[in-house]
Design a protein around this motif. Structure first.
Motif, PDB file in Angstrom:
ATOM      1  N   ALA A 661       0.257  -2.865  -0.119  1.00  0.00           N
ATOM      2  CA  ALA A 661       0.073  -2.092  -1.345  1.00  0.00           C
ATOM      3  C   ALA A 661       1.120  -0.987  -1.454  1.00  0.00           C
ATOM      4  CB  ALA A 661      -1.337  -1.505  -1.388  1.00  0.00           C
ATOM      5  N   TRP A 662       1.484  -0.388  -0.302  1.00  0.00           N
ATOM      6  CA  TRP A 662       2.557   0.614  -0.323  1.00  0.00           C
ATOM      7  C   TRP A 662       3.822   0.004  -0.910  1.00  0.00           C
ATOM      8  CZ3 TRP A 662       7.533   1.329   1.005  1.00  0.00           C
ATOM      9  CH2 TRP A 662       8.027   2.638   1.033  1.00  0.00           C
ATOM     10  N   TYR A 663       4.155  -1.202  -0.473  1.00  0.00           N
ATOM     11  CA  TYR A 663       5.373  -1.844  -0.972  1.00  0.00           C
ATOM     12  C   TYR A 663       5.255  -2.206  -2.454  1.00  0.00           C
ATOM     13  CZ  TYR A 663       9.192  -5.041  -1.756  1.00  0.00           C
ATOM     14  OH  TYR A 663      10.310  -5.633  -2.284  1.00  0.00           O
ATOM     15  N   ILE A 664       4.107  -2.695  -2.878  1.00  0.00           N
ATOM     16  CA  ILE A 664       3.930  -3.080  -4.288  1.00  0.00           C
ATOM     17  C   ILE A 664       4.168  -1.882  -5.193  1.00  0.00           C
ATOM     18  CG2 ILE A 664       2.249  -3.854  -6.006  1.00  0.00           C
ATOM     19  CD1 ILE A 664       0.972  -5.516  -3.671  1.00  0.00           C
ATOM     20  N   PHE A 665       3.514  -0.764  -4.909  1.00  0.00           N
ATOM     21  CA  PHE A 665       3.731   0.436  -5.711  1.00  0.00           C
ATOM     22  C   PHE A 665       5.187   0.889  -5.633  1.00  0.00           C
ATOM     23  CE2 PHE A 665      -0.944   1.607  -5.713  1.00  0.00           C
ATOM     24  CZ  PHE A 665      -1.049   1.743  -7.084  1.00  0.00           C
ATOM     25  N   SER A 666       5.698   1.005  -4.418  1.00  0.00           N
ATOM     26  CA  SER A 666       7.035   1.563  -4.232  1.00  0.00           C
ATOM     27  C   SER A 666       8.098   0.699  -4.886  1.00  0.00           C
ATOM     28  CB  SER A 666       7.332   1.732  -2.736  1.00  0.00           C
ATOM     29  OG  SER A 666       6.459   2.680  -2.151  1.00  0.00           O
ATOM     30  N   SER A 667       7.930  -0.612  -4.837  1.00  0.00           N
ATOM     31  CA  SER A 667       8.931  -1.500  -5.438  1.00  0.00           C
ATOM     32  C   SER A 667       8.970  -1.361  -6.949  1.00  0.00           C
ATOM     33  CB  SER A 667       8.649  -2.953  -5.039  1.00  0.00           C
ATOM     34  OG  SER A 667       7.461  -3.422  -5.639  1.00  0.00           O
ATOM     35  N   MET A 668       7.858  -0.904  -7.544  1.00  0.00           N
ATOM     36  CA  MET A 668       7.833  -0.660  -8.989  1.00  0.00           C
ATOM     37  C   MET A 668       8.285   0.752  -9.340  1.00  0.00           C
ATOM     38  SD  MET A 668       4.532  -2.759 -10.439  1.00  0.00           S
ATOM     39  CE  MET A 668       3.271  -1.865  -9.508  1.00  0.00           C
ATOM     40  N   GLY A 669       8.523   1.583  -8.327  1.00  0.00           N
ATOM     41  CA  GLY A 669       9.125   2.887  -8.568  1.00  0.00           C
ATOM     42  C   GLY A 669       8.192   4.065  -8.577  1.00  0.00           C
ATOM     43  N   PHE A 670       6.929   3.897  -8.128  1.00  0.00           N
ATOM     44  CA  PHE A 670       6.000   5.028  -8.118  1.00  0.00           C
ATOM     45  C   PHE A 670       4.905   4.782  -7.081  1.00  0.00           C
ATOM     46  CE2 PHE A 670       5.332   2.247 -11.807  1.00  0.00           C
ATOM     47  CZ  PHE A 670       4.083   1.715 -11.563  1.00  0.00           C
ATOM     48  N   TYR A 671       4.199   5.870  -6.720  1.00  0.00           N
ATOM     49  CA  TYR A 671       3.200   5.774  -5.645  1.00  0.00           C
ATOM     50  C   TYR A 671       2.159   6.872  -5.814  1.00  0.00           C
ATOM     51  CZ  TYR A 671       1.232   5.310  -0.953  1.00  0.00           C
ATOM     52  OH  TYR A 671       0.366   5.087   0.095  1.00  0.00           O
ATOM     53  N   PRO A 672       0.845   6.566  -5.528  1.00  0.00           N
ATOM     54  CA  PRO A 672      -0.225   7.573  -5.659  1.00  0.00           C
ATOM     55  C   PRO A 672      -0.312   8.460  -4.408  1.00  0.00           C
ATOM     56  CG  PRO A 672      -1.176   5.471  -5.024  1.00  0.00           C
ATOM     57  CD  PRO A 672       0.302   5.224  -5.197  1.00  0.00           C
ATOM     58  N   VAL A 673       0.402   9.570  -4.404  1.00  0.00           N
ATOM     59  CA  VAL A 673       0.426  10.456  -3.232  1.00  0.00           C
ATOM     60  C   VAL A 673      -0.976  10.916  -2.875  1.00  0.00           C
ATOM     61  CG1 VAL A 673       1.222  12.692  -2.366  1.00  0.00           C
ATOM     62  CG2 VAL A 673       2.799  11.171  -3.575  1.00  0.00           C
ATOM     63  N   ASN A 674      -1.687  11.469  -3.837  1.00  0.00           N
ATOM     64  CA  ASN A 674      -3.088  11.824  -3.661  1.00  0.00           C
ATOM     65  C   ASN A 674      -3.915  10.698  -4.274  1.00  0.00           C
ATOM     66  OD1 ASN A 674      -5.698  12.817  -3.708  1.00  0.00           O
ATOM     67  ND2 ASN A 674      -5.177  14.747  -4.726  1.00  0.00           N
ATOM     68  N   PRO A 675      -4.594   9.895  -3.461  1.00  0.00           N
ATOM     69  CA  PRO A 675      -5.201   8.656  -3.966  1.00  0.00           C
ATOM     70  C   PRO A 675      -6.261   8.835  -5.043  1.00  0.00           C
ATOM     71  CG  PRO A 675      -5.042   8.610  -1.574  1.00  0.00           C
ATOM     72  CD  PRO A 675      -4.721  10.010  -2.005  1.00  0.00           C
ATOM     73  N   SER A 676      -6.851  10.006  -5.158  1.00  0.00           N
ATOM     74  CA  SER A 676      -7.859  10.194  -6.204  1.00  0.00           C
ATOM     75  C   SER A 676      -7.397  11.182  -7.261  1.00  0.00           C
ATOM     76  CB  SER A 676      -9.192  10.657  -5.583  1.00  0.00           C
ATOM     77  OG  SER A 676      -9.015  11.819  -4.806  1.00  0.00           O
ATOM     78  N   SER A 678      -4.927  10.295  -9.738  1.00  0.00           N
ATOM     79  CA  SER A 678      -4.474   9.591 -10.943  1.00  0.00           C
ATOM     80  C   SER A 678      -3.028   9.873 -11.298  1.00  0.00           C
ATOM     81  CB  SER A 678      -5.367   9.933 -12.150  1.00  0.00           C
ATOM     82  OG  SER A 678      -6.696   9.578 -11.889  1.00  0.00           O
ATOM     83  N   VAL A 679      -2.262  10.402 -10.350  1.00  0.00           N
ATOM     84  CA  VAL A 679      -0.847  10.697 -10.583  1.00  0.00           C
ATOM     85  C   VAL A 679       0.003   9.812  -9.678  1.00  0.00           C
ATOM     86  CG1 VAL A 679       0.965  12.425 -10.219  1.00  0.00           C
ATOM     87  CG2 VAL A 679      -1.142  13.048 -11.389  1.00  0.00           C
ATOM     88  N   MET A 680       1.029   9.192 -10.249  1.00  0.00           N
ATOM     89  CA  MET A 680       1.960   8.351  -9.501  1.00  0.00           C
ATOM     90  C   MET A 680       3.313   9.056  -9.467  1.00  0.00           C
ATOM     91  SD  MET A 680      -0.164   5.757  -9.182  1.00  0.00           S
ATOM     92  CE  MET A 680      -1.683   5.297 -10.020  1.00  0.00           C
ATOM     93  N   VAL A 681       3.753   9.413  -8.268  1.00  0.00           N
ATOM     94  CA  VAL A 681       5.026  10.114  -8.107  1.00  0.00           C
ATOM     95  C   VAL A 681       6.161   9.095  -8.091  1.00  0.00           C
ATOM     96  CG1 VAL A 681       6.364  11.637  -6.602  1.00  0.00           C
ATOM     97  CG2 VAL A 681       3.902  11.980  -6.851  1.00  0.00           C
ATOM     98  N   LEU A 682       7.250   9.411  -8.779  1.00  0.00           N
ATOM     99  CA  LEU A 682       8.366   8.487  -8.896  1.00  0.00           C
ATOM    100  C   LEU A 682       9.173   8.430  -7.603  1.00  0.00           C
ATOM    101  CD1 LEU A 682       9.689   9.274 -12.501  1.00  0.00           C
ATOM    102  CD2 LEU A 682       7.873   7.708 -11.781  1.00  0.00           C
ATOM    103  N   GLY A 683       9.679   7.222  -7.305  1.00  0.00           N
ATOM    104  CA  GLY A 683      10.486   7.026  -6.104  1.00  0.00           C
ATOM    105  C   GLY A 683      11.805   6.390  -6.450  1.00  0.00           C
TER     106      GLY A 683
END
Length: 776
Positions: A661-676, A678-683
């Motif tokens: 799941a880390w790779y799926i999010f990161s490959s799309m360019g964002f990731y939920p730093v704080n899992p609850s 609702s914010v996805m930080v850009l990578g």
């Protein structure tokens, strides 16, 4: 995660010179596979990825989130055989019906079925004498695995084995040579890892049907599995055996029952078996077979299994020039959708944690919740691409709460293992509530998070009394306190939304408990003793597995375990510049972790460990200090170096989907730093384009213009055509559908402004807290 200490191997340890320069070598090339059917996403899945090194993934045949996982089982030779299979092996004991994927502890392996020919034998052999029984050699050259299908030739017997599955039924097909002693062994003794039988039963019901149960203990302390086997050809002869020796008649019961069916077969004769399982009864297992596979068309079940996988894999369509990245991405999707697994019968009935039978509760019941791992990214991923399953998963957790008095910690086949630290179901339940999922009782959900966080186990009594957990009274005290703080942030926000201001204030204070562990002199999170002083001596590199102060990590790794309040951590460290300097050191510093360190601490870049979950959010924290371009180079390096399309292509335990799941999010360019949050930080996107299917026929599309292995930095971004002058997007923006466009460059042009930072509030707004870095 894991519980058994073995030798630690660190693959491709980290020097970030190439990434810092923004340089890389293009890997992979086009392949004939590119011309395959457009919507056959399963063509890009390679289940071997992660079956070597420490990935521990399941190799076999299953459907998404299926209750059964029929697949090959080797002798269990150590930690790297937690799934029952390791790519380095060449001897097979048979084909078990249940397997775990990516875990650090071995269990299951129930109902081992093994075809063979020749002398009557009741055991495959032993590790010391592996071919003394009916075990067989095999080779990868004569083995095939793809989503929903497994095939292998047993070289010692010239038997071809094919496996496929529905949700609750394994379908086996064995093609025998001409032989008067073609046999099928059913072994109820052997399991995987910690598993050991307590009571087992095998009974011949009629000329084509066998049934019974297997009760065992291990990581799951009290597992009850019921099974039924229907054969395509009437049984010619059945031999039964227990630890007391051979048994006459048609029924055997004992700790280690085994049976052998014997046939005389013609050349190339195929015999099929359907194996149904149930947590309730063998009668229910038979009904599962009747409901899911009432026929004998193996090809049809295989095709249906592949279609089920394609339906799930197709929820994200990607575009990228090299087939290697497609294999990485869709295999990651495949691994993310293996668990949790269904834990009920076709009619909905299941056995609860309290061992009571619940008749069709109105939701699909799930088990195998590896929450310390999956709360970080896999469950947030489900809220985007598996929204139809989220309510059922939450209802399963709430049912567990009602049956055992707390939310699941690490739940396995109706058993609470209490494995790992924290109460990591809390962010998952809270996040579902925050995101508007309403197919569960929100009052019960709120009650469950409060009750789970106020019991007196695992240092919570001390936390409630002192505000911290003394290291001289509780092992892994720092990790426990920091994980509790993350969950307490979610509870505070939950309480605010429920109008409970008293609990909102109380849990807000508890969420800041991390501040007590921060030592301003050493600038690390340190263990605290009962007298309130920091524990000495102190070595920020040292890690002692299970009995130290940090869980599978050290002070370098856990100092950043504040994803719910990154700004608060930045303040403790002295502001953006001081935070950046310390954080830079995290990715380059090296030191001896000691002989008792966990082998999970793998995939090192300095002290950052991609091979284990506590580091997974960390690379994205640069964005909170306005240095998003440094996040970009770190995550690109991780995706290039620690994720490949080879059998050793996962750098640590896959852990039921979290690593993927880390790779799926990161490959799309964002990731939920704080899992609850609702914010996805850009990578930095690894893909050129990704289209995410959403409810209501909506689509969210990510496009990365001018993307390449060299152009890793986001120069600018737009969302639905409007300039995006921030380093994040929100869950709501994704689910509304639209287009997120990046323009990529080779140099770190810092055109993206820092996350908006505001002084901490004592209360939480209706949407997302400013302590996430967002003020809406």
């Amino acid at each position: 995660m894991f519980q058994v200490f073995l030798f630690k191997k660190i693959r491709k340890p980290g020097v970030l010179l190439l990434a810092i320069l923004g340089l890389s070598v293009i890997q992979g090339c086009s392949s004939p596979q590119e011309a395959a059917v457009e919507d056959d996403f399963a063509q890009y899945v390679d289940p071997y990825i992660g079956s070597d090194y420490h990935g521990h993934v399941f190799v076999g045949a299953n459907v998404p989130f299926g209750a059964v996982q029929p697949g090959p089982t080797n002798y269990i030779k150590g930690w790297d055989w937690c799934s029952g299979y390791h790519y380095s092996d060449s001897i097979m004991t048979g084909f078990s019906q249940l397997h775990l994927s990516g875990t650090g502890i071995g269990d299951l392996g129930d109902v081992l079925i093994s075809p063979y020919t020749g002398e009557l034998l009741f055991s495959p052999g032993t590790i010391k004498e592996p071919l003394a029984g009916y075990a067989s050699m095999y080779s990868h050259e004569r083995e095939k695995v793809e989503p929903g299908y497994y095939e292998v030739d047993l070289l010692d017997y010239d038997i071809n084995v094919k496996l496929t599955a529905s949700e609750r039924v394994s379908f086996h097909e064995y093609t025998f040579p001409e032989n008067n002693a073609s046999r099928i062994a059913i072994n109820l003794e052997l399991g995987i890892g910690w598993d050991a039988p307590v009571d087992t039963r095998l009974e011949q019901i009629n000329d084509t049907t066998l049934a019974g149960f297997r009760h065992s203990k291990g990581w799951a302390e009290d597992q009850e599995l019921y099974y039924a086997i229907i054969l395509s050809r009437p049984i010619e002869h059945l031999d039964l055996h227990t630890d007391q020796g051979r048994i006459e008649g048609n029924l055997a019961q004992g700790r280690d029952v085994a049976g052998v069916i014997t046939y005389a077969t013609a050349g190339e004769e195929a015999i099929q078996l359907k194996v149904g399982i149930s947590p309730v009864s063998h009668e229910a297992a038979l009904k599962n077979i009747e409901s899911e596979i009432p026929h004998w068309d193996f090809s049809q079940v295989k095709a249906e299994a592949r279609e089920k996988w394609n339906n799930e894999l197709g929820k994200i369509k990607i575009d990228v020039p090299d087939v290697e990245t497609k294999r990485k991405f869709y295999t990651a999707m495949y691994h993310s959708f293996i668990a949790p697994v269904l834990f009920n019968d076709h009619d909905g009935s299941y056995r609860g944690t309290d061992k009571k039978i619940y008749q069709n509760p109105g939701f699909d019941n799930y088990s195998v919740f590896s929450l310390w791992d999956t709360y970080r990214a896999n469950h947030p991923l489900f809220t985007i691409v598996q929204p139809e399953k989220v309510n059922d998963m939450i209802n399963s957790m709430l049912a567990i709460y009602e049956q055992q008095g707390k939310l699941p910690v690490w739940h396995l086949m109706g058993n609470e293992t209490n494995c790992m630290v924290g109460y990591s179901a809390v962010p998952v339940v809270s996040d579902a509530f925050f995101k508007g999922f309403d197919g569960f009782d929100e009052q019960l959900a709120f009650e469950s998070v409060l009750a789970t966080s106020t019991n007196d186990e695992f240092g919570l009594d001390e936390l409630k009394e002192k505000g911290y957990i003394p290291a001289d009274k509780e092992k892994e005290s720092v990790s426990k306190a920091l994980e509790y703080a993350i969950s307490d942030w979610a509870i505070a926000r939950f309480a605010e939304k429920m109008g409970d201001s008293e609990n909102a204030a109380y849990y807000h204070d508890r969420s800041r408990a991390y501040e007590k562990y921060f030592d301003p002199e050493t600038r690390f999170m340190r263990p605290i003793m009962s007298n309130g002083e920091f524990k000495s001596p102190f070595n920020p590199f040292q890690s002692v597995h299970e009995v130290g102060d940090y869980t599978e990590g050290n002070a370098w790794q856990y100092t950043w375990m504040v994803p719910h309040d990154v700004q608060g951590l930045i303040d403790l460290l002295g502001g953006d510049d001081a935070f950046e300097a310390k954080f830079d050191s995290f990715f380059v510093v090296s030191g001896d972790m000691g002989a008792e360190a966990s082998p999970d601490i793998s995939g090192l870049i300095g002290q950052y460990a991609q091979g284990n979950e506590p580091s997974h959010h960390a690379a994205y924290m640069y964005a909170f200090a306005g240095r998003q371009w440094k996040t970009a180079e770190k995550v690109r390096y991780i995706m290039d170096e620690f994720y490949t399309d080879q059998p050793d292509g996962i750098i640590g335990n896959e852990d039921c989907g979290q690593m993927s799941a880390w790779y799926i999010f990161s490959s799309m360019g964002f990731y939920p730093v704080n899992p609850s949050c609702s914010v996805m930080v850009l990578g930095s996107p690894d893909l050129d384009r990704a289209e995410v299917k959403l409810p209501g026929d909506k689509t969210f599309t990510m496009i990365a213009h001018n993307n390449s292995k060299e152009n890793i930095y986001i120069q600018s971004a737009t969302l639905n055509g409007a300039d995006l002058e921030r380093s994040y997007i929100t869950y709501k923006e994704i689910m509304n559908g639209g287009v997120l466009e990046f323009t990529m460059e080779i140099l770190p042009i810092n055109s993206l402004v820092r996350l908006r930072k505001t002084a901490p509030l004592k209360s939480y707004p209706d949407s997302v807290s400013v302590r996430c870095g967002v003020n809406q």
